[in-house]
Design a protein around this motif. Structure first.
Motif, short mmCIF file in Angstrom:
data_model
loop_
_atom_site.label_atom_id
_atom_site.label_comp_id
_atom_site.label_asym_id
_atom_site.label_seq_id
_atom_site.Cartn_x
_atom_site.Cartn_y
_atom_site.Cartn_z
N UNK A 196 -15.38 60.40 83.03
CA UNK A 196 -15.92 60.41 84.39
C UNK A 196 -14.83 60.20 85.42
N UNK A 197 -13.81 59.45 85.06
CA UNK A 197 -12.69 59.20 85.97
C UNK A 197 -11.57 60.22 85.82
N UNK A 198 -11.23 60.55 84.59
CA UNK A 198 -10.07 61.42 84.35
C UNK A 198 -10.38 62.90 84.46
N UNK A 199 -11.65 63.28 84.22
CA UNK A 199 -12.02 64.69 84.25
C UNK A 199 -11.70 65.43 82.97
N UNK A 200 -11.20 64.73 81.95
CA UNK A 200 -10.89 65.38 80.68
C UNK A 200 -11.21 64.43 79.53
N UNK A 201 -11.24 64.99 78.32
CA UNK A 201 -11.51 64.18 77.13
C UNK A 201 -10.80 64.80 75.93
N UNK A 202 -10.68 64.00 74.87
CA UNK A 202 -10.03 64.46 73.64
C UNK A 202 -10.94 64.29 72.43
N UNK A 203 -10.71 65.12 71.44
CA UNK A 203 -11.32 64.95 70.12
C UNK A 203 -10.20 65.14 69.11
N UNK A 204 -9.85 64.07 68.40
CA UNK A 204 -8.70 64.10 67.48
C UNK A 204 -9.20 64.14 66.05
N UNK A 205 -9.56 65.35 65.59
CA UNK A 205 -9.94 65.54 64.20
C UNK A 205 -11.34 65.10 63.84
N UNK A 206 -12.20 64.83 64.82
CA UNK A 206 -13.55 64.38 64.52
C UNK A 206 -14.53 65.54 64.33
N UNK A 207 -14.52 66.49 65.26
CA UNK A 207 -15.42 67.64 65.10
C UNK A 207 -14.96 68.51 63.94
N UNK A 208 -13.65 68.80 63.91
CA UNK A 208 -13.05 69.56 62.82
C UNK A 208 -11.81 68.81 62.35
N UNK A 209 -11.75 68.46 61.11
CA UNK A 209 -10.58 67.74 60.59
C UNK A 209 -9.33 68.59 60.76
N UNK A 210 -8.26 67.95 61.19
CA UNK A 210 -6.98 68.64 61.31
C UNK A 210 -6.77 69.33 62.64
N UNK A 211 -7.73 69.20 63.57
CA UNK A 211 -7.59 69.84 64.87
C UNK A 211 -7.63 68.81 66.00
N UNK A 212 -6.70 68.96 66.94
CA UNK A 212 -6.70 68.15 68.16
C UNK A 212 -7.25 69.01 69.29
N UNK A 213 -8.29 68.52 69.96
CA UNK A 213 -8.90 69.27 71.06
C UNK A 213 -8.89 68.42 72.32
N UNK A 214 -8.55 69.08 73.42
CA UNK A 214 -8.55 68.45 74.74
C UNK A 214 -9.35 69.37 75.66
N UNK A 215 -10.23 68.81 76.48
CA UNK A 215 -11.10 69.68 77.28
C UNK A 215 -11.34 69.14 78.67
N UNK A 216 -11.75 70.05 79.55
CA UNK A 216 -12.24 69.74 80.89
C UNK A 216 -13.26 70.82 81.21
N UNK A 217 -14.14 70.55 82.16
CA UNK A 217 -15.13 71.56 82.53
C UNK A 217 -15.32 71.63 84.03
N UNK A 218 -15.85 72.78 84.48
CA UNK A 218 -16.07 73.03 85.90
C UNK A 218 -17.56 73.16 86.16
N UNK A 219 -18.00 72.47 87.21
CA UNK A 219 -19.41 72.52 87.63
C UNK A 219 -19.54 73.39 88.87
N UNK A 220 -20.75 73.92 89.08
CA UNK A 220 -20.99 74.69 90.30
C UNK A 220 -21.32 73.75 91.45
N UNK A 221 -21.71 74.31 92.59
CA UNK A 221 -21.96 73.51 93.79
C UNK A 221 -23.14 72.56 93.64
N UNK A 222 -24.00 72.80 92.65
CA UNK A 222 -25.16 71.93 92.42
C UNK A 222 -24.93 70.95 91.28
N UNK A 223 -23.67 70.81 90.85
CA UNK A 223 -23.27 69.88 89.80
C UNK A 223 -23.74 70.32 88.41
#
Length: 271
Positions: free
Chosen positions: A186-213
């Motif tokens: 909520x503060x940083x605008x991004x998040x990480x997943x370090x091998x939890x969804x798929x073992x052996x993969x590091x994922x970092x993400x952010x997303x964009x919302x429209x004008x209505x959130x």
């Protein structure tokens, strides 16, 4: 890669761009003193820049009110973009992130049936990468993107838990850890997943919302575990969050709530 530390920028151009953004975002004409206060620049510098921008037809000047506003001249730069799809506008920025950080960037569309669908991907030459089939679909609460999604919607703990429980994790992070990541996103605008969804993969993400959130697009870095340091992945996350904020403002018309890029935040902190 672009070495921004050794790149020489032109302060006058940066200041003029800052002023144009302030005038465009205000939605009303403003005087030189008000613009100087908001930009943190001296009145004399602002006045010179305003006169130059007016001479170039990029802003208007009301001689009676002594105020400045946006002018039709700005459309000269926007015309080539009119009619372009959001994807066309986003691709250069995401391709630059892939090259600058040596990662694979995936662009996802967030659907109304709680899924994300892969619409494009960008890879730096020579990068060891994960192969993802076009139109691949994942649950919206999955991985790093899911943490950002829950954060963007402002979900409470119970609602986030229901979303978390719908995911098949290869190495489940545990809901409490997932929830703390949502809060941090909520503060940083991004998040990480370090091998939890798929073992052996590091994922970092952010997303964009429209004008209505409403969350519309997600961007994620997907790399093989160990390719990047913790600090490197954090920088990717910050860069993705910066680009997401720009997409929200430019593509979806959300008003700026403050400095969005790293450079703008550093300028604000120094003022």
């Amino acid at each position: 890669m672009v070495d921004e530390q050794n790149t020489q920028f032109v302060p006058a151009v940066q200041n003029a761009t800052r002023i144009l953004r302030l005038i465009a975002a205000s939605g009303r004409p403003q005087g030189a003193t008000e613009i100087a206060r908001q930009s943190g620049l001296s009145v004399s510098s602002v006045f010179k820049i305003l006169r130059t921008l007016h001479q170039e037809g990029l802003i208007t000047f009301d001689a009676d009110e002594k105020t400045y506003g946006v002018a039709m001249g700005l459309l000269e730069f926007a015309i080539p973009l009119i009619g372009s799809s959001p994807g066309d506008l986003i691709r250069p920025a995401l391709s630059a992130i892939a090259h600058d950080h040596g990662v694979m960037i995936a662009l996802w569309q967030i659907t109304q049936d709680d899924r994300i669908v892969l619409t494009d991907r960008f890879v730096a030459p020579g990068t060891v990468q994960v192969v993802i089939a076009p139109n691949s679909r994942l649950p919206v609460f999955a991985g790093a993107t899911g943490r950002c999604y829950a954060a963007a919607l402002g979900l409470d703990k119970a609602a986030a838990r229901r979303g978390y429980d719908t995911i098949r994790w290869q190495d489940a992070p545990g809901f409490e850890s997932y929830w703390q990541d949502v809060i941090a996103a909520r503060d940083s605008g991004s998040a990480q997943d370090r091998g939890h969804l798929f073992r052996g993969l590091d994922m970092v993400a952010a997303l964009a919302c429209d004008a209505t959130q409403v969350p519309r697009l997600a961007m994620s870095s997907i790399t093989i575990a160990g390719q990047h340091s913790d600090d490197g992945l954090a920088k990717v996350g910050q860069t993705l969050a910066d680009v997401a904020a720009r997409i929200e403002h430019i593509v979806f018309g959300r008003p700026r709530s403050g400095p969005t890029t790293v450079d703008e935040r550093e300028e604000t902190e120094c003022q």
